[in-house]
Design a protein around this motif. Structure first.
Motif, mmCIF file in Angstrom:
data_model
loop_
_atom_site.group_PDB
_atom_site.id
_atom_site.type_symbol
_atom_site.label_atom_id
_atom_site.label_comp_id
_atom_site.label_asym_id
_atom_site.label_seq_id
_atom_site.Cartn_x
_atom_site.Cartn_y
_atom_site.Cartn_z
ATOM 1 N N MET A 1 0.840 -1.193 0.000
ATOM 2 C CA MET A 1 0.000 0.000 0.000
ATOM 3 C C MET A 1 0.875 1.241 0.000
ATOM 4 O O MET A 1 1.843 1.330 0.728
ATOM 5 C CB MET A 1 -0.893 -0.020 1.244
ATOM 6 N N ASN A 2 0.522 2.200 -0.854
ATOM 7 C CA ASN A 2 1.254 3.468 -0.871
ATOM 8 C C ASN A 2 1.002 4.227 0.408
ATOM 9 O O ASN A 2 -0.118 4.285 0.903
ATOM 10 C CB ASN A 2 0.813 4.333 -2.057
ATOM 11 N N THR A 3 2.045 4.841 0.942
ATOM 12 C CA THR A 3 1.879 5.649 2.143
ATOM 13 C C THR A 3 1.885 7.137 1.820
ATOM 14 O O THR A 3 1.819 7.959 2.716
ATOM 15 C CB THR A 3 2.995 5.349 3.163
ATOM 16 N N GLU A 4 1.962 7.455 0.541
ATOM 17 C CA GLU A 4 1.998 8.858 0.130
ATOM 18 C C GLU A 4 1.260 9.018 -1.189
ATOM 19 O O GLU A 4 1.321 8.153 -2.058
ATOM 20 C CB GLU A 4 3.467 9.282 -0.037
ATOM 21 N N ARG A 5 0.551 10.121 -1.316
ATOM 22 C CA ARG A 5 -0.167 10.396 -2.567
ATOM 23 C C ARG A 5 -0.355 11.902 -2.693
ATOM 24 O O ARG A 5 -0.667 12.578 -1.724
ATOM 25 C CB ARG A 5 -1.517 9.694 -2.550
ATOM 26 N N HIS A 6 -0.190 12.434 -3.887
ATOM 27 C CA HIS A 6 -0.377 13.855 -4.167
ATOM 28 C C HIS A 6 -1.880 14.146 -4.272
ATOM 29 O O HIS A 6 -2.600 13.445 -4.978
ATOM 30 C CB HIS A 6 0.324 14.227 -5.481
ATOM 31 N N VAL A 7 -2.357 15.147 -3.536
ATOM 32 C CA VAL A 7 -3.762 15.556 -3.614
ATOM 33 C C VAL A 7 -3.811 17.075 -3.781
ATOM 34 O O VAL A 7 -2.866 17.782 -3.467
ATOM 35 C CB VAL A 7 -4.568 15.147 -2.348
ATOM 36 N N ARG A 8 -4.939 17.547 -4.302
ATOM 37 C CA ARG A 8 -5.126 18.989 -4.468
ATOM 38 C C ARG A 8 -6.067 19.515 -3.398
ATOM 39 O O ARG A 8 -7.032 18.860 -3.025
ATOM 40 C CB ARG A 8 -5.717 19.295 -5.844
#
Length: 79
Positions: A1-8
């Motif tokens: 599972m990714n622990t980081e994601r770019h959001v706006r």
């Protein structure tokens, strides 16, 4: 599972908001948010289960009446 994601970030009325990606969804429908420096921490509010609720209750100082008084013992009942 990714622990980081770019959001706006966006505006929702007078509030700043963001969409939480599915892999970061929190359980329940309430959360607490706090700031530590430049970091925002969001934690779900978990409702206590039955055992936790019972632990928080005060003990009873009164005795309960004997609701079985006067009834025949179970082994004397014919079916």
């Amino acid at each position: 599972m990714n622990t980081e994601r770019h959001v706006r970030l966006f505006r929702n009325g007078r509030n700043q908001a963001l969409r939480i990606p599915r892999e970061f969804e929190l359980s329940g429908d309430e959360a607490v948010i706090r700031r530590e420096g430049d970091t925002l921490i969001i934690e779900p509010i978990r409702k206590p289960g039955l055992l936790e609720t019972l632990k928080r209750l005060d003990t009873l100082d009164e005795s309960l009446s004997d609701s079985d008084a006067g009834l025949p013992p179970l082994d004397d009942i014919e079916l």
